[in-house]
Design a protein around this motif. Structure first.
Motif, mmCIF file in Angstrom:
data_model
loop_
_atom_site.group_PDB
_atom_site.id
_atom_site.type_symbol
_atom_site.label_atom_id
_atom_site.label_comp_id
_atom_site.label_asym_id
_atom_site.label_seq_id
_atom_site.Cartn_x
_atom_site.Cartn_y
_atom_site.Cartn_z
ATOM 1 N N LEU A 52 -43.125 28.745 -24.682
ATOM 2 C CA LEU A 52 -44.397 29.417 -24.933
ATOM 3 C C LEU A 52 -44.327 30.234 -26.223
ATOM 4 O O LEU A 52 -43.269 30.781 -26.571
ATOM 5 C CB LEU A 52 -44.738 30.333 -23.759
ATOM 6 N N PRO A 53 -45.448 30.336 -26.945
ATOM 7 C CA PRO A 53 -45.460 31.157 -28.157
ATOM 8 C C PRO A 53 -45.314 32.641 -27.815
ATOM 9 O O PRO A 53 -45.709 33.094 -26.731
ATOM 10 C CB PRO A 53 -46.822 30.856 -28.775
ATOM 11 N N VAL A 54 -44.747 33.382 -28.759
ATOM 12 C CA VAL A 54 -44.464 34.810 -28.542
ATOM 13 C C VAL A 54 -45.475 35.635 -29.333
ATOM 14 O O VAL A 54 -45.694 35.392 -30.533
ATOM 15 C CB VAL A 54 -43.036 35.145 -28.991
ATOM 16 N N ASP A 55 -46.094 36.612 -28.669
ATOM 17 C CA ASP A 55 -47.042 37.490 -29.352
ATOM 18 C C ASP A 55 -46.363 38.178 -30.538
ATOM 19 O O ASP A 55 -45.187 38.563 -30.469
ATOM 20 C CB ASP A 55 -47.580 38.543 -28.387
ATOM 21 N N GLY A 56 -47.126 38.322 -31.622
ATOM 22 C CA GLY A 56 -46.614 38.983 -32.800
ATOM 23 C C GLY A 56 -45.893 38.068 -33.760
ATOM 24 O O GLY A 56 -45.544 38.486 -34.877
ATOM 25 N N ASP B 258 -42.282 24.569 -37.181
ATOM 26 C CA ASP B 258 -41.459 25.548 -36.477
ATOM 27 C C ASP B 258 -41.195 25.091 -35.045
ATOM 28 O O ASP B 258 -42.089 24.561 -34.372
ATOM 29 C CB ASP B 258 -42.151 26.915 -36.444
ATOM 30 N N PRO B 259 -39.989 25.319 -34.528
ATOM 31 C CA PRO B 259 -39.713 24.969 -33.125
ATOM 32 C C PRO B 259 -40.215 26.053 -32.182
ATOM 33 O O PRO B 259 -40.171 27.248 -32.493
ATOM 34 C CB PRO B 259 -38.184 24.891 -33.094
ATOM 35 N N ILE B 260 -40.703 25.620 -31.042
ATOM 36 C CA ILE B 260 -41.014 26.516 -29.921
ATOM 37 C C ILE B 260 -40.444 25.846 -28.678
ATOM 38 O O ILE B 260 -41.024 24.887 -28.145
ATOM 39 C CB ILE B 260 -42.525 26.754 -29.755
ATOM 40 N N GLY B 261 -39.287 26.318 -28.220
ATOM 41 C CA GLY B 261 -38.636 25.670 -27.098
ATOM 42 C C GLY B 261 -38.328 24.221 -27.427
ATOM 43 O O GLY B 261 -37.714 23.906 -28.449
ATOM 44 N N ASP B 262 -38.779 23.302 -26.573
ATOM 45 C CA ASP B 262 -38.572 21.875 -26.803
ATOM 46 C C ASP B 262 -39.670 21.267 -27.677
ATOM 47 O O ASP B 262 -39.654 20.054 -27.935
ATOM 48 C CB ASP B 262 -38.533 21.120 -25.473
#
Length: 449
Positions: free
Chosen positions: A99-103, A110-114
């Motif tokens: 899941l994307p991170v606030d801020g 860009d990678p986000i997890g898998d």
């Protein structure tokens, strides 16, 4: 002139930092005098934190290519400032790291997890590129707020999602056909690729102007200054080494006033350097009526092969059209029907034969009399049968692979009709001379001398 409002964020500021803001006015170096510029109502402030959106986008639609996937969706309601699009080959978001991170402001790649970020913007359409053929991909789209506030804020619950599979352009099977009618001009079918080695404005496209079978054909226009050097490549087809195949297609010039040049190769990849075996070459043609090409070929080894149509006309000609491509492994001919369904021995007739494996016949005969082949493709052939003494009513259709038989209705008659207004393929003769000639062919010179 009116004032324009400009807003810019000051990032990476820590407590007690002393900052300076500089305004710079530049010139293009010309000798003209400029009236200058004005600044007013300048403010520095600490914005409020971004609020979390309350709704996700809806109605995701995905369109597959062979290494790309296009997507569209409807904006969230209530509206959000933007949308983060993530792609993955993993069908679930089971890990919080997915899941994307606030801020955190994410960029394409860009990678986000898998997963991997496709885009982060206010756009409601996107294209994922650099994908693997024949692979299923999953998409998640998150609403976020980031305008006139501090710290981008993502809505991570119940993101819009969907999946689709890219086309596998390397595993096509025989028989293969393409009439270019399943797309909207000027798009080429999925898995077709082009290589433009001349000018950017003369690529192979689909066109509704020069079709052999409606509505489309594949077409390339002329280059006013350069020799054409443009390729159109088919999808890959799995072929067996040592097996003989047939390729058929129709081609024509866009105008009979200009001479065009076209050749066809096949090879192991969708680029001109891999096109190693020539199947066809017409270095100078201007026929504005489609002509059929039928060529047999035998690959030396089992592999995935691509077929390339190469336009190489000299500069400032007109255009080339190609349509109704068919590639198959020929077998013995099989006949399903003949039209018209009878002929008279004193007249003969032009007959259309339908079936399979009818391309490249060596002989087509009825009762020992050979017909004259006008045209022949995989599924149909047109043959002229003359007046003659037909010994039986069996049609024998012979190709290099084998032969097939069909029972045809061959008739005789006691009265030979003559009608000056008859068409050439009617049962009536147009002249008395033709009727007598027909009788002579029917009974031969043992009766008529």
């Amino acid at each position: 002139d009116l004032f324009a409002l400009t807003t810019s964020g000051l990032d990476n500021i820590t407590n007690n930092d002393v900052i300076q803001v500089r305004f710079w006015f530049g010139s293009d170096g010309s000798s003209y005098s400029y009236p200058g510029w004005y600044i007013d109502d300048y403010n520095i402030y600490d914005p409020a934190p971004c609020s979390e959106p309350t709704a996700q986008p809806t109605n995701l639609a995905l369109t597959s290519g062979y290494t790309t996937i296009d997507g569209t969706f409807d904006a969230a309601n209530p509206a959000a400032d933007g949308y983060l699009v993530v792609i993955s080959t993993d069908p679930t978001l089971s890990d919080p790291a997915d899941l994307p991170v606030d801020g955190v402001n994410y960029s394409t790649g860009d990678p986000i997890g898998d997963g991997t970020v496709v885009q982060s913007s206010s756009n409601t359409n996107f294209t994922a590129t650099g994908l693997t053929m024949g692979t299923q991909y999953y998409f998640w789209i998150f609403s976020y707020n980031s305008t006139a506030c501090a710290g981008i804020n993502y809505l991570t619950t119940s993101p819009l999602n969907g999946n689709t599979t890219t086309y596998d352009c390397s595993g096509g099977t025989i028989p293969y056909s393409e009439n270019f009618d399943g797309v909207s001009a000027p798009d080429l079918p999925v898995c077709w690729n082009i290589e433009d080695n001349s000018a950017p404005d003369d690529d192979w496209i689909t066109s509704t102007t020069y079709d052999n079978t409606a509505p489309n054909s594949m077409y390339i226009s002329y280059d006013g200054s350069n020799v054409l050097d443009d390729w159109a490549f088919s999808p890959g087809l799995s072929l067996t080494g040592g097996t003989t195949y047939t390729i058929e297609f129709y081609y024509r010039a866009a105008s009979s006033s200009w001479n065009e040049s076209l050749e066809v190769y096949y090879g192991t990849d969708q680029n001109s350097g891999s096109m190693t075996v020539q199947l066809f070459d017409d270095a100078s043609f201007n026929h504005a009526i489609y002509q059929l090409v039928s060529v047999n070929f035998t690959p030396g080894s089992s592999d995935t092969y691509y077929f390339g149509w190469h336009a190489y006309s000299i500069a400032n000609q007109y255009g080339i059209a190609v349509d109704d491509i068919f590639i198959y492994e020929p077998g013995p001919p099989s006949i399903t029907s003949m039209s018209p369904d009878f002929l008279y021995e004193d007249k003969g007739k032009q007959v259309t034969i339908t079936g399979t494996n009818l391309g490249s016949p060596t002989t087509v005969s009825i009762g020992g009399i050979n017909g004259s082949v006008v045209s022949a493709t995989y599924s149909s052939a047109v043959v002229d049968f003359p007046a003659g003494n037909y010994t039986n009513n069996t049609l024998t259709y012979t190709t290099a692979v084998g032969s097939g038989n069909y029972t045809y209705d061959v008739r005789t008659r006691n009265i030979i009709p003559v009608d000056a207004s008859a068409a050439s393929n009617d049962d009536e003769h147009q002249t008395i001379t033709s009727a007598v000639d027909g009788l002579y062919s029917w009974y031969d010179n043992t009766v008529f001398n």
